[in-house]
Design a protein around this motif. Structure first.
Motif, PDB file in Angstrom:
ATOM      1  N   ALA A  66       0.847  -1.192   0.000  1.00 55.50           N
ATOM      2  CA  ALA A  66       0.000   0.000   0.000  1.00 55.50           C
ATOM      3  C   ALA A  66       0.879   1.237   0.000  1.00 55.50           C
ATOM      4  CB  ALA A  66      -0.935   0.016   1.210  1.00 55.50           C
ATOM      5  N   ALA A  67       0.446   2.246  -0.729  1.00 59.37           N
ATOM      6  CA  ALA A  67       1.139   3.539  -0.780  1.00 59.37           C
ATOM      7  C   ALA A  67       0.142   4.636  -0.447  1.00 59.37           C
ATOM      8  CB  ALA A  67       1.741   3.778  -2.166  1.00 59.37           C
ATOM      9  N   THR A  68       0.588   5.616   0.336  1.00 62.76           N
ATOM     10  CA  THR A  68      -0.284   6.707   0.750  1.00 62.76           C
ATOM     11  C   THR A  68       0.340   8.041   0.381  1.00 62.76           C
ATOM     12  OG1 THR A  68      -1.210   5.450   2.593  1.00 62.76           O
ATOM     13  CG2 THR A  68      -1.396   7.844   2.715  1.00 62.76           C
ATOM     14  N   PHE A  69      -0.436   8.850  -0.338  1.00 65.05           N
ATOM     15  CA  PHE A  69      -0.033  10.207  -0.694  1.00 65.05           C
ATOM     16  C   PHE A  69      -0.625  11.159   0.339  1.00 65.05           C
ATOM     17  CE2 PHE A  69      -0.688  14.323  -2.667  1.00 65.05           C
ATOM     18  CZ  PHE A  69       0.482  14.547  -3.369  1.00 65.05           C
ATOM     19  N   THR A  70       0.234  11.924   1.011  1.00 65.22           N
ATOM     20  CA  THR A  70      -0.207  12.911   2.000  1.00 65.22           C
ATOM     21  C   THR A  70       0.023  14.303   1.436  1.00 65.22           C
ATOM     22  OG1 THR A  70       0.364  11.424   3.832  1.00 65.22           O
ATOM     23  CG2 THR A  70       0.085  13.755   4.356  1.00 65.22           C
ATOM     24  N   PRO A  71      -1.038  15.030   1.102  1.00 61.75           N
ATOM     25  CA  PRO A  71      -0.862  16.379   0.556  1.00 61.75           C
ATOM     26  C   PRO A  71      -0.137  17.294   1.541  1.00 61.75           C
ATOM     27  CG  PRO A  71      -3.093  15.596   0.161  1.00 61.75           C
ATOM     28  CD  PRO A  71      -2.460  14.629   1.123  1.00 61.75           C
ATOM     29  N   ALA A  72       0.642  18.212   1.005  1.00 62.30           N
ATOM     30  CA  ALA A  72       1.367  19.169   1.830  1.00 62.30           C
ATOM     31  C   ALA A  72       0.484  20.337   2.236  1.00 62.30           C
ATOM     32  CB  ALA A  72       2.593  19.682   1.081  1.00 62.30           C
ATOM     33  N   THR A  73      -0.768  20.322   1.816  1.00 64.86           N
ATOM     34  CA  THR A  73      -1.701  21.400   2.121  1.00 64.86           C
ATOM     35  C   THR A  73      -3.103  20.814   2.207  1.00 64.86           C
ATOM     36  OG1 THR A  73      -2.606  23.514   1.331  1.00 64.86           O
ATOM     37  CG2 THR A  73      -1.987  21.916  -0.336  1.00 64.86           C
ATOM     38  N   GLN A  74      -3.998  21.519   2.876  1.00 67.32           N
ATOM     39  CA  GLN A  74      -5.404  21.144   2.790  1.00 67.32           C
ATOM     40  C   GLN A  74      -5.880  21.332   1.348  1.00 67.32           C
ATOM     41  OE1 GLN A  74      -7.583  23.552   5.581  1.00 67.32           O
ATOM     42  NE2 GLN A  74      -6.774  22.476   7.372  1.00 67.32           N
ATOM     43  N   LEU A  75      -6.837  20.512   0.942  1.00 71.49           N
ATOM     44  CA  LEU A  75      -7.371  20.605  -0.419  1.00 71.49           C
ATOM     45  C   LEU A  75      -8.544  21.568  -0.458  1.00 71.49           C
ATOM     46  CD1 LEU A  75      -7.259  16.800  -1.328  1.00 71.49           C
ATOM     47  CD2 LEU A  75      -5.518  18.562  -1.743  1.00 71.49           C
ATOM     48  N   PRO A  76      -8.601  22.437  -1.461  1.00 72.45           N
ATOM     49  CA  PRO A  76      -9.673  23.431  -1.553  1.00 72.45           C
ATOM     50  C   PRO A  76     -11.060  22.796  -1.615  1.00 72.45           C
ATOM     51  CG  PRO A  76      -7.888  23.977  -3.048  1.00 72.45           C
ATOM     52  CD  PRO A  76      -7.598  22.614  -2.526  1.00 72.45           C
ATOM     53  N   SER A  77     -12.023  23.424  -0.944  1.00 70.58           N
ATOM     54  CA  SER A  77     -13.398  22.911  -0.880  1.00 70.58           C
ATOM     55  C   SER A  77     -14.033  22.856  -2.266  1.00 70.58           C
ATOM     56  CB  SER A  77     -14.240  23.809   0.027  1.00 70.58           C
ATOM     57  OG  SER A  77     -13.712  23.831   1.334  1.00 70.58           O
TER      58      SER A  77
END
Length: 485
Positions: A275-286
Motif C-alpha cells: 500500500a502507498a499513501t499520498f499525503t498532501p502538503a496542504t489542505q485541499l480546496p473545498s
C-alpha cells in the motif's frame, strides 16, 4: 573526533590481526583452498524455504576471540525471483548481548531489520522479518547481524575459490567485479558492512522462499477515497492498495486538480510494500475535484500495464478549525539555508476566508540568521499596518512576534506578512508556491505570472517586499484569530 577515528581503526586492525593469526594457526587457508566444516550445499532438489548453509552446518572456529562490537555479513544471490523472510547467524556462548539482523542491497540500502529474540546459548539463531522482502533473480544482497561484544564465528578464506550453497540461493565467491565475500564493519551497530578481509565466512545466512511469486503485472485492488467519492475531507490522504509488494523507488503517485495542477505532497509505504499513501502538503480546496494516478512495478520488476487513476471531490463545506491558527502550524520546513549575506525583507502573501485579526508574525529561523529581526503586516499595496521586534528568540525553529494591538483583517482580502533579516542567511524552499498553501481559514495563493508569492525586498531596514522569484517560500507566517460570532 580524532579519538573516535583512531579507536575505529584500532578495532579494525585488532580484528584483522586475530583473523590472520587464526588462519595461520588453524590452517584455514591451504593450497587446496579453505577447510570447510560441513557440506555447504543444499540437498539436490530440496524445496524452499531454504538457506545457503544446511541446518546442521557449523563453523570450524565458533569464537574468533575478537571482543569488539562489529557488524558481520554475507553476500547472497538468488537465481530466481523470491522473498527473503529473515536472517540467521551461528553463535558461540561468548557472543553475548542483544543482536540485531538486517538485509541490504549491494550498495547499502537498508531493506529490513529486526532484533533476535529467544536466543539459545549456542548454535543457529533466527530472526524473521515483520514483512518478507522481495528479491530479484541475479541481484546481490547482504545479510548481516550485529555482535555487540564480538566473539563471532568465522572461517578464514572460505570464499576465496568457491561459492557456498546451491540454486536458488547462493553466496558468491570473491571476484574482481563484486569484491570479497564475508563482509564486516566496526562503524557502529546500524552501519552497512562493506569491508572484507581474507574472504572469511562469518556464518550469517538468510531464509529464502521462491513460492507464490507473481509473474504478471500488479494491479490496484483498492483505493481511498473511493473512485467518484464526494464530500471528501479537505485533510484527506490518498491511498492505493496493490496486489503485490511494490518497488517504492520507482513509483509515480500524483494528485492533480481539475486544472491539471499537481498537488505537492509526500508518498509513504506500509511495511509490506502493498500500500502507498499520498499525503498532501496542504489542505485541499473545498468543492474541488481531484484525480489520483499511480504507476509502478512490483518488487520483482513486473510493471503495471498502465497508470491506474480515479477521481474524488472535496466537500463544499470548509473543514473545521481551531484558532489562533497559522498557515504552517507546527510544520517544520524542508528547506535550504541561503548563503546570501545581504539585509533583506522576506514575506508571504495570504488571505483569510473569514473576518478576524492578525495578532502576530512568525518566521522559521536557522542558527546563522543572526541579528535583530522585525516583523510587519502590510496591505497589498505596501502600507504597513503593524510592526514590532522579535524578542526572546531561540537559536532555531519558529520565532513569534505578538503585535501590541491586533490588526483587523477582512475576508477575501490579500495581505503580506514579512520579517527583516539583517544579515540574510534565511531559510528558503524553491518552487513551493506552485500550488496554494491552505490551512483553513488561511490561504497563501500560488505564484502566477502576474503575482508571485514568496516575496522579498532588499534594504538596510524594514521595507515592503514587492519582488518574487520561482514561487520560493521563505517560511514566514501569521497568527490569526477569527472575529467573534
Amino acid at each position: 573526533m580524532a579519538v573516535s577515528t583512531l579507536r575505529r581503526a584500532l578495532h579494525t586492525r585488532v580484528g584483522v590481526a586475530i583473523l590472520t593469526v587464526a588462519a595461520a594457526v588453524g590452517g584455514q587457508i591451504a593450497a587446496g583452498g579453505p577447510a570447510r566444516a560441513t557440506a555447504v550445499h543444499n540437498a539436490a532438489g530440496a524445496p524452499c524455504p531454504c538457506s545457503v548453509f544446511p541446518p546442521d552446518s557449523a563453523p570450524v572456529t565458533a569464537d574468533s576471540g575478537d571482543p569488539y562490537g562489529v557488524v558481520l555479513g554475507l553476500k547472497v544471490r538468488p537465481s530466481v525471483n523470491g522473498r527473503i523472510d529473515g536472517v540467521r547467524f551461528y553463535k558461540s556462548s561468548a557472543n553475548t548481548g542483544t543482536h540485531t539482523g538486517s538485509l541490504w542491497t549491494s550498495d547499502g540500502t537498508l531493506l529490513a531489520t529486526g532484533t533476535f529474540t529467544g536466543e539459545t546459548p549456542t548454535g543457529w539463531q533466527t530472526l524473521k522479518f515483520a514483512d518478507p522482502v522481495p528479491v530479484k533473480s541475479g541481484a546481490t544482497y547482504v545479510a548481516s547481524y550485529y555482535a555487540p561484544n564480538g566473539h563471532y564465528a568465522f572461517d578464514a578464506g572460505y570464499f576465496i575459490n568457491d561459492p557456498a550453497g546451491q540454486a536458488p540461493i547462493t553466496a558468491p565467491a570473491q571476484n574482481p567485479e563484486g569484491g570479497g565475500n564475508g563482509v564486516y564493519t566496526y562503524r557502529g551497530a546500524s552501519a552497512f558492512p562493506r569491508d572484507s578481509y581474507n574472504d572469511a565466512n562469518y556464518w550469517v545466512d538468510v531464509f529464502f522462499d521462491d513460492s507464490d511469486v507473481p509473474t504478471g503485472p500488479p494491479t490496484v485492488t483498492d483505493a481511498t477515497p473511493d473512485s467518484g467519492a464526494t464530500g471528501v475531507s479537505a485533510t484527506t490522504t490518498v491511498t492505493a492498495t496493490f496486489s503485490a509488494p511494490m518497488d517504492a523507488a520507482g513509483m509515480r503517485f500524483t494528485v492533480t486538480d481539475a486544472a491539471g495542477k499537481q498537488v505537492p505532497g509526500a508518498v509513504s509505504h506500509n511495511g509490506a510494500g502493498t500500500a502507498a499513501t499520498f499525503t498532501p502538503a496542504t489542505q485541499l480546496p473545498s468543492g474541488t475535484t481531484f484525480t489520483a494516478s499511480v504507476q509502478a512495478s512490483d518488487g520483482w520488476g513486473n510493471a503495471m500495464s498502465g497508470p491506474d487513476s480515479w477521481s474524488f471531490t472535496v466537500d463544499t463545506a470548509p473543514p473545521p478549525y481551531t484558532c489562533p491558527c497559522s498557515l504552517f502550524g507546527g510544520d517544520g520546513p524542508v528547506a535550504s539555508v541561503s548563503t546570501d549575506p545581504n539585509s533583506v525583507e522576506l514575506g508571504i502573501r495570504f488571505a483569510p476566508a473569514v473576518n478576524g485579526s492578525v495578532t502576530g508574525i512568525r518566521f522559521s529561523k536557522n542558527a546563522s540568521n543572526a541579528g535583530v529581526h522585525t516583523g510587519t503586516l502590510w496591505n497589498s499595496t505596501g502600507t504597513a499596518l503593524a510592526t514590532g521586534t522579535f524578542t526572546g528568540e531561540s537559536a532555531g525553529g519558529w520565532q513569534t512576534l505578538a503585535f501590541a494591538t491586533p490588526v483587523a483583517v477582512t475576508a477575501g482580502t490579500t495581505y503580506v506578512a514579512s520579517y527583516h533579516a539583517p544579515v540574510g542567511k534565511y531559510l528558503y524552499t524553491t518552487g513551493y508556491f506552485t500550488y496554494p498553501r491552505q490551512n483553513y481559514p488561511l490561504t497563501a495563493p500560488a505564484a502566477t505570472g502576474s503575482q508571485g508569492n514568496g516575496v522579498y525586498g532588499y534594504g538596510n531596514s524594514t521595507t515592503f517586499p514587492g519582488s518574487a522569484s520561482n514561487g520560493t517560500d521563505y517560511w514566514v507566517d501569521v497568527v490569526f484569530s477569527p472575529a467573534a460570532g
